[in-house]
Write a protein that holds these residues in place. Sequence first.
Motif, mmCIF file in Angstrom:
data_model
loop_
_atom_site.group_PDB
_atom_site.id
_atom_site.type_symbol
_atom_site.label_atom_id
_atom_site.label_comp_id
_atom_site.label_asym_id
_atom_site.label_seq_id
_atom_site.Cartn_x
_atom_site.Cartn_y
_atom_site.Cartn_z
ATOM 1 N N ALA A 161 -58.757 -12.005 -30.299
ATOM 2 C CA ALA A 161 -58.687 -12.846 -28.724
ATOM 3 C C ALA A 161 -57.781 -14.190 -28.942
ATOM 4 C CB ALA A 161 -59.914 -12.772 -28.285
ATOM 5 N N VAL A 162 -58.083 -14.807 -30.196
ATOM 6 C CA VAL A 162 -57.625 -15.985 -30.529
ATOM 7 C C VAL A 162 -56.089 -15.829 -30.559
ATOM 8 C CG1 VAL A 162 -57.308 -18.061 -32.213
ATOM 9 C CG2 VAL A 162 -59.633 -17.026 -31.333
ATOM 10 N N LEU A 163 -55.623 -14.915 -31.183
ATOM 11 C CA LEU A 163 -54.265 -14.624 -31.538
ATOM 12 C C LEU A 163 -53.433 -14.219 -29.987
ATOM 13 C CD1 LEU A 163 -54.305 -12.778 -34.912
ATOM 14 C CD2 LEU A 163 -53.497 -15.013 -34.463
ATOM 15 N N ALA A 164 -54.264 -13.281 -29.472
ATOM 16 C CA ALA A 164 -53.600 -12.977 -28.220
ATOM 17 C C ALA A 164 -53.445 -14.031 -27.113
ATOM 18 C CB ALA A 164 -54.489 -11.691 -27.626
ATOM 19 N N VAL A 165 -54.183 -14.871 -27.065
ATOM 20 C CA VAL A 165 -54.281 -15.937 -26.253
ATOM 21 C C VAL A 165 -53.743 -17.259 -26.643
ATOM 22 C CG1 VAL A 165 -55.868 -17.562 -24.685
ATOM 23 C CG2 VAL A 165 -56.592 -15.177 -24.987
ATOM 24 N N GLY A 166 -53.891 -17.614 -27.895
ATOM 25 C CA GLY A 166 -53.434 -18.813 -28.605
ATOM 26 C C GLY A 166 -51.958 -18.655 -28.652
ATOM 27 N N ILE A 167 -51.227 -17.575 -28.911
ATOM 28 C CA ILE A 167 -49.848 -17.422 -29.521
ATOM 29 C C ILE A 167 -49.209 -17.863 -28.198
ATOM 30 C CG2 ILE A 167 -47.902 -15.958 -30.015
ATOM 31 C CD1 ILE A 167 -49.885 -14.704 -32.248
ATOM 32 N N PRO A 168 -49.433 -17.234 -26.930
ATOM 33 C CA PRO A 168 -48.546 -17.674 -25.820
ATOM 34 C C PRO A 168 -48.876 -19.033 -25.457
ATOM 35 C CG PRO A 168 -49.466 -15.446 -25.286
ATOM 36 C CD PRO A 168 -50.207 -16.020 -26.931
ATOM 37 N N LEU A 169 -50.052 -19.627 -25.605
ATOM 38 C CA LEU A 169 -50.390 -21.198 -25.093
ATOM 39 C C LEU A 169 -49.574 -21.967 -26.025
ATOM 40 C CD1 LEU A 169 -54.146 -20.740 -24.193
ATOM 41 C CD2 LEU A 169 -52.140 -20.724 -22.522
ATOM 42 N N ALA A 170 -49.715 -21.698 -27.389
ATOM 43 C CA ALA A 170 -48.910 -22.525 -28.430
ATOM 44 C C ALA A 170 -47.563 -22.562 -28.382
ATOM 45 C CB ALA A 170 -49.560 -22.255 -29.654
ATOM 46 N N SER A 171 -46.760 -21.765 -27.500
ATOM 47 C CA SER A 171 -45.514 -21.242 -27.688
ATOM 48 C C SER A 171 -44.505 -22.645 -27.464
ATOM 49 C CB SER A 171 -44.808 -20.171 -26.654
ATOM 50 O OG SER A 171 -45.736 -19.129 -27.075
ATOM 51 N N THR A 172 -44.886 -23.191 -26.384
ATOM 52 C CA THR A 172 -43.817 -24.512 -25.837
ATOM 53 C C THR A 172 -43.969 -25.473 -27.179
ATOM 54 O OG1 THR A 172 -44.238 -24.371 -23.861
ATOM 55 C CG2 THR A 172 -43.509 -26.244 -24.302
ATOM 56 N N TRP A 173 -45.400 -25.822 -27.703
ATOM 57 C CA TRP A 173 -45.448 -26.721 -28.854
ATOM 58 C C TRP A 173 -44.759 -26.413 -29.901
ATOM 59 C CZ3 TRP A 173 -47.659 -26.483 -33.434
ATOM 60 C CH2 TRP A 173 -47.842 -27.717 -34.225
ATOM 61 N N MET A 174 -44.860 -24.945 -30.373
ATOM 62 C CA MET A 174 -44.155 -24.247 -31.658
ATOM 63 C C MET A 174 -42.612 -24.432 -31.310
ATOM 64 S SD MET A 174 -46.455 -23.776 -33.854
ATOM 65 C CE MET A 174 -45.533 -22.578 -34.857
#
Length: 369
Positions: A161-174
């Motif tokens: 769940a952390v990967l599924a939700v966190g990856i899209p949410l962190a995209s702009t920052w990455m």
Amino acid sequence: MTRPGTSLFDLRKPSSRHPGLDGARGLAVVAMVLGHTLDALLSPELRGHPWVQRYWEMRGITAPLFLLVAGFAVVAALGNAPESAGQSFGRRVRRALLLLFLGYLVHWPGWDTAHALGWGEELRSLVFAFDALQCIGVSLLVGAAVLVLARGTWTRAVVLAVLAVGIPLASTWMWSATHGAPVELRQVVGMPGSRFPLFPWAGFFFAGALVAHLLRALRAGWPQGLALVAFGAALMLLTWRLPSDWSPTSAWLVAWRVGQGLLVLGAVNLVPQVLSRLLAPLGRSSLWIYVLHLPVVYGWAGTAGLAGRVGPTLGLLPTLGVGLALLAVCYAIARVGKLVRGERPSNATTWRARPVPINGAALRSGQRT
């Protein structure tokens, strides 16, 4: 509709082949080949037609569906044994490395281009273009490691769940964090113009893995199919109520496409199995159809493909005819290749009926994994 007690996604038993997933892959393969052919050959006059524009919007589900199914399939192949992830880890790594190799191979621009551009950023951005196969490959490597390390049911659910939700949410920052990095890394993480960077595209893979993991709590058959439809519809409703964001780092867009993909998987699970059987052979050859059709449509290593030789000049029916013919030829080549390598035509043992005892009785044919 699938009978109660039968399922195209029987997640309680380990299997490398689930007919429902192969059917969903097959549907995505048809959309992919026809979409690329239309993109390369359809005339500008027809391209601007409202119905064609609507099709371009719907076609956007193709790549997310491939990634969603890839993540779903990794978990679906494990079964319930805690040690199964470790036992299959080596096979997953080899598969991921094959995807990475083929993904970079199909983007080789040719020696003439390499000599003309020199070893600068422009050439490196072509050679190391990060496409769908590479995204699936890296996601598969990470996912296989996660499944080995996170052994508990709830631990896996939380990590996925952390990967599924966190990856899209962190995209702009990455994207911002790697702004000054070498172009090879920026292609992987994300940069303007990159096709399928890990941020946010890996979110689709882990969303599929998470859904497959959660579906183990439900009885196989229509309960799982209805759950997929309900979850997909809930995501679609949620995104409708939120402000739309079509930017390449959009978490909203990932949620929107995941909802669409889950609706497709739910529909495949609920419709008569004969429909999945028609599409499943294409799904089982999806990798090779992908690798074979891209050079024909767009060219490879300096050799022009249909886009360069014919261009956007054809009408709708001729373009569809070319796309269907290309799909048939690529599938035939893939089948011949499997026969030459000595593979069985359709992994027949996974399609065979398996009786499941219930109160001393056994179900009839239909429990397929």
